[in-house]
Design a protein around this motif. Structure first.
Motif, mmCIF file in Angstrom:
data_model
loop_
_atom_site.group_PDB
_atom_site.id
_atom_site.type_symbol
_atom_site.label_atom_id
_atom_site.label_comp_id
_atom_site.label_asym_id
_atom_site.label_seq_id
_atom_site.Cartn_x
_atom_site.Cartn_y
_atom_site.Cartn_z
ATOM 1 N N ASN A 155 0.797 -1.235 0.000
ATOM 2 C CA ASN A 155 0.000 0.000 0.000
ATOM 3 C C ASN A 155 0.826 1.280 0.000
ATOM 4 O O ASN A 155 0.361 2.310 0.486
ATOM 5 C CB ASN A 155 -0.954 0.038 1.208
ATOM 6 N N ILE A 156 2.014 1.242 -0.544
ATOM 7 C CA ILE A 156 2.856 2.434 -0.452
ATOM 8 C C ILE A 156 2.420 3.552 -1.419
ATOM 9 O O ILE A 156 2.848 4.697 -1.273
ATOM 10 C CB ILE A 156 4.344 2.105 -0.683
ATOM 11 N N LEU A 157 1.579 3.226 -2.389
ATOM 12 C CA LEU A 157 1.079 4.268 -3.297
ATOM 13 C C LEU A 157 -0.288 4.790 -2.864
ATOM 14 O O LEU A 157 -0.846 5.675 -3.496
ATOM 15 C CB LEU A 157 1.022 3.737 -4.740
ATOM 16 N N TYR A 158 -0.834 4.226 -1.803
ATOM 17 C CA TYR A 158 -2.032 4.704 -1.126
ATOM 18 C C TYR A 158 -3.137 5.163 -2.092
ATOM 19 O O TYR A 158 -3.406 6.344 -2.231
ATOM 20 C CB TYR A 158 -1.684 5.825 -0.151
ATOM 21 N N LYS A 159 -3.738 4.170 -2.729
ATOM 22 C CA LYS A 159 -4.908 4.395 -3.594
ATOM 23 C C LYS A 159 -4.620 5.352 -4.754
ATOM 24 O O LYS A 159 -5.524 5.984 -5.292
ATOM 25 C CB LYS A 159 -6.084 4.931 -2.773
ATOM 26 N N GLY A 160 -3.353 5.445 -5.135
ATOM 27 C CA GLY A 160 -2.981 6.301 -6.255
ATOM 28 C C GLY A 160 -2.698 7.742 -5.879
ATOM 29 O O GLY A 160 -2.174 8.508 -6.692
ATOM 30 N N TYR A 161 -2.982 8.120 -4.631
ATOM 31 C CA TYR A 161 -2.807 9.516 -4.230
ATOM 32 C C TYR A 161 -1.338 9.907 -4.124
ATOM 33 O O TYR A 161 -0.975 11.065 -4.338
ATOM 34 C CB TYR A 161 -3.483 9.773 -2.883
ATOM 35 N N VAL A 162 -0.480 8.945 -3.777
ATOM 36 C CA VAL A 162 0.939 9.258 -3.599
ATOM 37 C C VAL A 162 1.579 9.699 -4.910
ATOM 38 O O VAL A 162 2.411 10.607 -4.941
ATOM 39 C CB VAL A 162 1.685 8.039 -3.015
ATOM 40 N N ALA A 163 1.166 9.076 -6.006
ATOM 41 C CA ALA A 163 1.745 9.395 -7.310
ATOM 42 C C ALA A 163 0.981 10.493 -8.033
ATOM 43 O O ALA A 163 1.458 11.019 -9.045
ATOM 44 C CB ALA A 163 1.783 8.136 -8.182
ATOM 45 N N ALA A 164 -0.199 10.856 -7.537
ATOM 46 C CA ALA A 164 -1.034 11.848 -8.223
ATOM 47 C C ALA A 164 -0.412 13.232 -8.152
ATOM 48 O O ALA A 164 0.130 13.631 -7.121
ATOM 49 C CB ALA A 164 -2.429 11.867 -7.610
ATOM 50 N N GLU A 165 -0.499 13.954 -9.261
ATOM 51 C CA GLU A 165 0.037 15.307 -9.297
ATOM 52 C C GLU A 165 -0.996 16.343 -8.854
ATOM 53 O O GLU A 165 -0.655 17.461 -8.502
ATOM 54 C CB GLU A 165 0.512 15.636 -10.716
ATOM 55 N N LYS A 166 -2.281 15.945 -8.872
ATOM 56 C CA LYS A 166 -3.338 16.875 -8.499
ATOM 57 C C LYS A 166 -3.329 17.121 -6.995
ATOM 58 O O LYS A 166 -2.743 16.380 -6.212
ATOM 59 C CB LYS A 166 -4.693 16.323 -8.944
#
Length: 209
Positions: A155-166
């Motif tokens: 879960n290190i990218l946490y639902k995509g929020y970690v990589a999101a630019e927004k």
């Protein structure tokens, strides 16, 4: 990966039967997070390659990932830590149903308190617990990891929020920033070699050099 890729891969690996399928359904109905099918397959593959004797898991939940790992290698044992007492009891019942209770040591408690008390070395460590404490879990795990041991964080990218630019919503901002810092921390940590794998909700896999 785009959504269609994830859906396709997940369907390929969603082959659970019997008790594992029951646990998946229970977790889904009760909003309990467990590892995704592709992550379960990844863990199974890593364990078959590594053939660990001793596994440490931080975050048992209802025992799903523990069972996946134990079934992957019949000679391994696992020590797993769960803070939530109710889930720990459910996990114990699932270990009993799977006839795996004799290969499991389940500790009910906060991993932040439990880990400093451990001294045994583990060939593989799997972290899937409170995201805000991953750095503390990781550092304690490194101390307990055997040479050439493998440390996996889910879960290190946490639902995509970690990589999101927004812009990240306020209620998620602290965890997202902590996970971004954690990823940079493990990638630059000396004495280990780490890769980030974008499956499930994101994994890091580290090997102790």
């Amino acid at each position: 990966m785009i959504d269609s890729d994830i859906k396709f891969i997940r369907q390929l690996f969603d082959l659970s039967q019997g008790l594992l399928k029951e646990i998946e359904s229970y977790a889904s109905d009760n909003f309990i997070p467990i590892i995704k099918p592709e992550v379960a397959k990844f863990l199974e593959t890593i364990i078959k390659i590594k053939q660990p004797e001793n596994i440490l898991e931080i975050g048992t939940a209802v025992g799903y990932s523990s069972i996946v790992m134990l079934l992957a290698h019949e000679n391994c044992k696992i020590l797993t830590i769960e803070k939530n007492m109710d889930m720990a009891e459910i996990a114990k019942e699932n270990f009993l149903k799977a006839s795996l209770l004799d290969r499991v040591e389940l500790i009910k408690g906060d991993a932040l308190d439990v880990l400093p008390c451990l001294n045994k070395k583990y060939d593989l460590i799997f972290i899937d617990a409170a995201k805000g404490h991953y750095k503390e879990f990781f550092d304690e795990s490194l101390r307990l990891l055997s040479d050439r041991g493998i440390l996996i964080c889910d879960n290190i990218l946490y639902k995509g929020y970690v990589a999101a630019e927004k812009h990240v919503k306020h209620k998620r901002r602290t965890i997202v920033y902590r996970m971004r810092d954690f990823i940079l921390y493990v990638l630059n940590k000396t004495g280990i070699s780490t890769s980030i794998i974008p499956i499930g909700d994101g994994l890091s896999i580290s090997v102790k050099e």
